[in-house]
Structure formats: structure tokens, C-alpha cells
Design an enzyme around this catalytic site. Structure first.
Site, PDB file in Angstrom:
ATOM      1  N   THR A 132       0.726  -1.041  -0.080  1.00  0.00           N
ATOM      2  CA  THR A 132      -0.042  -0.058  -0.330  1.00  0.00           C
ATOM      3  C   THR A 132       0.880   1.249   0.019  1.00  0.00           C
ATOM      4  OG1 THR A 132       0.006  -0.258   2.440  1.00  0.00           O
ATOM      5  CG2 THR A 132      -1.773  -1.107   1.049  1.00  0.00           C
ATOM      6  N   GLY A 133       2.152   1.189   0.183  1.00  0.00           N
ATOM      7  CA  GLY A 133       2.938   2.120   0.104  1.00  0.00           C
ATOM      8  C   GLY A 133       3.327   2.898  -1.189  1.00  0.00           C
ATOM      9  N   SER A 158      -4.234  -2.558   6.537  1.00  0.00           N
ATOM     10  CA  SER A 158      -4.594  -2.641   5.250  1.00  0.00           C
ATOM     11  C   SER A 158      -5.093  -3.916   5.045  1.00  0.00           C
ATOM     12  CB  SER A 158      -3.410  -2.285   4.564  1.00  0.00           C
ATOM     13  OG  SER A 158      -3.054  -1.017   4.742  1.00  0.00           O
ATOM     14  N   CYS A 178      18.225   5.307  -3.236  1.00  0.00           N
ATOM     15  CA  CYS A 178      17.678   5.745  -4.341  1.00  0.00           C
ATOM     16  C   CYS A 178      18.684   6.740  -4.907  1.00  0.00           C
ATOM     17  CB  CYS A 178      16.283   6.394  -4.291  1.00  0.00           C
ATOM     18  SG  CYS A 178      16.236   7.376  -2.722  1.00  0.00           S
ATOM     19  N   GLN A 227      16.186  15.999  -3.127  1.00  0.00           N
ATOM     20  CA  GLN A 227      15.135  14.710  -3.067  1.00  0.00           C
ATOM     21  C   GLN A 227      13.858  15.021  -2.950  1.00  0.00           C
ATOM     22  OE1 GLN A 227      18.990  12.644  -0.740  1.00  0.00           O
ATOM     23  NE2 GLN A 227      16.984  11.599  -0.739  1.00  0.00           N
ATOM     24  N   SER A 261       8.368  11.928  -2.192  1.00  0.00           N
ATOM     25  CA  SER A 261       7.851  10.596  -2.218  1.00  0.00           C
ATOM     26  C   SER A 261       8.687   9.600  -1.717  1.00  0.00           C
ATOM     27  CB  SER A 261       7.307  10.509  -3.852  1.00  0.00           C
ATOM     28  OG  SER A 261       8.228  10.767  -4.430  1.00  0.00           O
ATOM     29  N   GLY A 262      10.182  10.317  -1.743  1.00  0.00           N
ATOM     30  CA  GLY A 262      10.934   9.173  -1.130  1.00  0.00           C
ATOM     31  C   GLY A 262      10.989   8.983   0.392  1.00  0.00           C
ATOM     32  N   LYS A 265      25.657   6.893   2.490  1.00  0.00           N
ATOM     33  CA  LYS A 265      25.259   5.840   1.719  1.00  0.00           C
ATOM     34  C   LYS A 265      25.769   6.177   0.423  1.00  0.00           C
ATOM     35  CE  LYS A 265      20.778   5.316   4.118  1.00  0.00           C
ATOM     36  NZ  LYS A 265      19.194   5.709   3.933  1.00  0.00           N
ATOM     37  N   ARG A 286      16.027  17.744   0.870  1.00  0.00           N
ATOM     38  CA  ARG A 286      14.615  17.720   0.583  1.00  0.00           C
ATOM     39  C   ARG A 286      14.460  18.912  -0.036  1.00  0.00           C
ATOM     40  NH1 ARG A 286      13.048  12.822   0.381  1.00  0.00           N
ATOM     41  NH2 ARG A 286      13.745  12.090   2.450  1.00  0.00           N
ATOM     42  N   HIS A 329      14.259  12.366  -8.217  1.00  0.00           N
ATOM     43  CA  HIS A 329      15.240  13.027  -7.358  1.00  0.00           C
ATOM     44  C   HIS A 329      16.259  13.603  -8.366  1.00  0.00           C
ATOM     45  CE1 HIS A 329      13.952  11.524  -3.833  1.00  0.00           C
ATOM     46  NE2 HIS A 329      14.950  10.472  -3.353  1.00  0.00           N
TER      47      HIS A 329
HETATM   48  P1  A2P Z   1       0.188   0.001   5.687  1.00  0.00           P
HETATM   49  O1  A2P Z   1      -0.407   0.848   4.689  1.00  0.00           O
HETATM   50  O2  A2P Z   1      -0.734  -1.112   6.160  1.00  0.00           O
HETATM   51  O3  A2P Z   1       0.473   0.932   6.858  1.00  0.00           O
HETATM   52  P2  A2P Z   1       5.202   4.363   2.742  1.00  0.00           P
HETATM   53  O4  A2P Z   1       6.636   4.089   2.691  1.00  0.00           O
HETATM   54  O5  A2P Z   1       4.732   4.866   1.533  1.00  0.00           O
HETATM   55  O6  A2P Z   1       4.702   5.143   3.879  1.00  0.00           O
HETATM   56  O7  A2P Z   1       4.347   2.739   2.893  1.00  0.00           O
HETATM   57  C1  A2P Z   1       5.039   1.747   3.694  1.00  0.00           C
HETATM   58  C2  A2P Z   1       4.465   0.602   3.444  1.00  0.00           C
HETATM   59  O8  A2P Z   1       5.013  -0.356   4.582  1.00  0.00           O
HETATM   60  C3  A2P Z   1       2.847   0.478   3.590  1.00  0.00           C
HETATM   61  O9  A2P Z   1       2.190  -0.639   2.604  1.00  0.00           O
HETATM   62  C4  A2P Z   1       2.817  -0.003   4.982  1.00  0.00           C
HETATM   63  O10 A2P Z   1       1.360  -0.406   5.319  1.00  0.00           O
HETATM   64  C5  A2P Z   1       3.726  -0.825   5.444  1.00  0.00           C
HETATM   65  N1  A2P Z   1       3.975  -1.204   6.444  1.00  0.00           N
HETATM   66  C6  A2P Z   1       4.312  -0.398   7.492  1.00  0.00           C
HETATM   67  N2  A2P Z   1       4.537  -0.843   8.866  1.00  0.00           N
HETATM   68  C7  A2P Z   1       4.262  -2.328   8.561  1.00  0.00           C
HETATM   69  C8  A2P Z   1       4.345  -3.221   9.406  1.00  0.00           C
HETATM   70  N3  A2P Z   1       4.594  -3.399  10.779  1.00  0.00           N
HETATM   71  N4  A2P Z   1       3.898  -4.581   8.877  1.00  0.00           N
HETATM   72  C9  A2P Z   1       3.450  -4.560   7.657  1.00  0.00           C
HETATM   73  N5  A2P Z   1       3.572  -3.532   6.617  1.00  0.00           N
HETATM   74  C10 A2P Z   1       3.809  -2.317   7.221  1.00  0.00           C
END
Ligand code: A2P
Length: 335
Positions: free
Chosen positions: A13-14, A42, A130, A157, A160-161, A214, A236, A243
Site C-alpha cells: 500500500t506504500g 490494510s 535511491c 530529493q 515521495s522518497g 550511503k 529535501r 530525485h
Molecule cells: P500500511 O499501509 O498498512 O500501513 P510508505 O513508505 O509509502 O509510507 O509505505 C509503507 C508501507 O509499509 C505500507 O504499505 C505500510 O502498510 C507498510 N508497513 C508499515 N509498517 C508495517 C508493518 N509493521 N507490517 C507490515 N507492513 C507495514
């Protein structure tokens, strides 16, 4: 490796997870099945894949049985906690976090540069930082020809990073300012809209940030070049996506600008866009959504010996993350 693997995506979902799905679909990655994971928040949601939908599963220990390749992009803590479980279930993990990048048993791979390093993995392969990937896409062909000695770089940067929450933060702050409202912030320590912040990741005692180190540490590992010296400032900027990096590099051999341009042009995954007379140089607005990185402003550096300066831009969610991870998976399947 199974030629038609079952593929998993953790953090689906991220910001990067969503791109991973899109890239897998766009490149018609061969697979027998797809499983997608995120946090309990999620679980049960559906995400689009290749014209259809897949249900998001909650990430838990034991979920990885039957999966061949799993792409992780849910932060370093999640990788540290769950990647070993995935490996003991028989998966190969391609990890986008910084958790394992510098471990000696973990290859750190940019397929165009050191693709053959995937061969010595012991279950985990790391996707590099990245800005490091984007900078090295231009520096690697030059290193092969001229021998890279040192790099001085400043990054610009995109938000969205930092993830989906930071994209929302910039959008909200722009709206608040245009309505004359007070600006609120949740993600960054300062307002990011209409500002630039010389602060990416946490500070070390040396005054550099972890992100700034890095490029040297990961650059050495990817280029197999232990003596590479890099001094980097990471900034940023209020850009949603892609980037940019201003690079000045010093080489062992005398460098000629036309030859350097040719080396970059001939390298896969990077293009030259460099016609200052026509105001042509790469910018994040155009490079967002592109698989290739773009280089411009190529010129002799005036302060370094055998030096070259240039400007390189890449979509950090694609070549800087999701695309590079899927390219690593492709190397595994091709065997
Ligand atoms: P969720 O959407 O359920 O929180 P971003 O880097 O864009 O913020 O996205 C982070 C991603 O990592 C999302 O899909 C988020 O899910 C997932 N995530 C964060 N913490 C956990 C966790 N403890 N277990 C599983 N997925 C995680």
C-alpha cells in the site's frame, strides 16, 4: 530459481509498493501467483494489479510459505523482523530498505552495473539507496573508462522518497498556504512547501546524515571500489517525484567531455539530455514516471583535477526503488 515463481510484495500500500505492482505488470514479469502484504490496518483492502485486483494480507510470521521471490518495501524495521522468516520459508528476499545493504553476505545490486553479484546471495539481495542508484547510473560507465577517485554531490530529493504520508504533507501544506491557513506538519521537522531542507535521514556525530554516507558506502560496494571517496549533502525539496543530483567527480585519467558524454549515452538505462542553448536539461517534472535516468549540464569541472560536473535526474520510485528491485527479480528468474 523457479522460472514461473510465486511473487510476494511486502508494503504494497506504500508509495514504492504501488510502483512495484505497476512495474511487475508493465514488464509482464512471469509469475504463477502474486501475494501482497501490508500492516493489519490494510488487511482485506484490494489493490489493482494488471487489470484485476488482489487482496492485501496482514504481514505475519509464517505467511511466506509457497512464495519464491518476495519484494520488501515497508521500512527497515519490518525488513529486519520479517525477511529472515521469509528466507527460512525458502523465499529469495529483494529488500528495498537499508537494513541489510552493508552485510557481507548480502549482494547490493544495480543490474546494469553489478548484476552478476546476485549469484552469491544467501537468501537476501539488497536494493541500494535511491540517490546512490541514480548517481551511479551516470558514474559507473565513466568509472570503467577513466577510474573514479572522488565525488562531491548535492541531492535534491522529492518528498515521495519519504513515503505516502510525505506526499500528502506537501499537498496539504500547499493548499493551506493558498487558502491563507496556518501550515500544519506531521512528517518533516519543518514546512516543506516553498522551502528546502538540508536534512534527509538522521544525523551522525560527524555532522553528515546517514543518507549522505550511503553514496560512499554503497557506492564502494556496488562498484567494487573500496577507495572511492564521496562527500555528499542531501537536501529535501518540495518536488513530488524524481530525485536530482548535482555531481562533481574526479578521475584517475584525463577526461574529455565528448568522450564522457558518449560513455553515458552508450550505457543502458540512462540518457543524455543536454542542450543548454535550447534550455534542455533534465528536470524532475519530466523525468517522473520514466524508467531511464537522464543526465545534462555535462561539463569539465573547474576545481578538480581530471574532473567532470553534471546533473542527473531519476524517478526514485522507479529506477531508485521498484524498477531496480524488479530488474533484480528478472535476473533471478533468467538464472
Ligand atoms: P500500511 O499501509 O498498512 O500501513 P510508505 O513508505 O509509502 O509510507 O509505505 C509503507 C508501507 O509499509 C505500507 O504499505 C505500510 O502498510 C507498510 N508497513 C508499515 N509498517 C508495517 C508493518 N509493521 N507490517 C507490515 N507492513 C507495514
Amino acid at each position: 530459481m523457479e522460472r514461473m515463481p510465486v511473487v510476494g510484495v511486502v508494503g504494497v500500500t506504500g508509495a514504492v509498493g504501488q510502483e512495484m505492482l505497476r512495474v511487475l505488470s508493465e514488464r509482464r514479469f512471469p509469475m504463477r501467483g502474486l501475494r501482497v502484504f501490508a500492516s493489519s490496518r490494510s488487511a482485506g483492502k484490494r489493490v489493482g494489479y494488471s487489470g484485476g485486483e488482489v487482496e492485501v494480507e496482514e504481514l505475519k510470521k509464517g505467511v511466506f510459505k509457497g512464495i519464491d521471490i518476495v519484494l520488501f518495501s515497508a521500512g527497515g524495521g519490518t525488513s529486519r523482523e520479517y525477511a529472515p522468516d521469509a528466507v527460512s520459508s525458502g523465499c529469495v528476499v529483494i529488500d528495498n530498505s537499508s537494513a541489510f545493504r552493508m552485510e557481507s553476505t548480502v549482494p547490493l545490486v544495480v543490474p546494469e552495473i553489478n548484476g552478476s553479484d546476485v549469484r552469491w546471495h544467501e537468501g537476501i539481495i539488497a536494493n541500494p539507496n535511491c540517490s546512490t542508484i541514480i548517481s551511479l547510473m551516470a558514474l559507473a560507465p565513466l568509472h570503467r573508462e577513466y577510474g573514479l577517485k572522488r565525488v562531491i554531490a548535492s541531492t535534491y530529493q522529492a518528498v515521495s522518497g519519504t513515503g505516502a504520508m510525505a506526499i500528502e504533507e506537501l499537498r496539504r501544506q500547499v493548499e493551506q498556504i493558498s487558502r491563507g491557513e496556518e501550515v500544519t506538519r506531521e512528517v518533516y521537522p519543518h514546512q516543506i512547501a516553498f522551502n528546502v531542507m538540508p536534512h534527509v535521514d538522521s544525523f551522525l556525530d560527524t555532522g553528515y546524515t546517514k543518507e549522505e554516507m550511503k553514496m560512499q558506502n554503497e557506492g564502494r560496494k556496488i562498484l567494487h571500489h573500496d577507495r572511492l571517496m564521496v562527500s555528499c549533502t542531501c537536501v529535501r525539496v518540495p518536488v513530488y517525484r524524481a530525485h536530482s543530483i548535482s555531481v562533481s567527480a574526479e578521475f584517475q585519467e584525463e577526461i574529455d567531455v565528448a568522450g564522457a558524454r558518449q560513455m553515458i549515452e552508450n550505457f543502458p538505462g540512462i540518457q543524455v539530455k543536454d542542450d543548454p542553448g535550447r534550455n534542455e536539461y533534465p528536470m524532475p517534472l519530466e523525468v517522473a514516471g520514466e524508467n531511464d535516468c537522464y543526465v545534462g549540464r555535462i561539463r569539465k569541472d573547474l576545481a578538480l583535477e581530471n574532473g567532470l560536473s553534471f546533473w542527473v535526474v531519476g524517478d526514485q520510485l522507479l529506477k531508485g526503488a521498484a524498477l531496480n528491485a524488479v530488474q533484480i527479480a528478472e535476473l533471478l528468474v533468467e538464472g
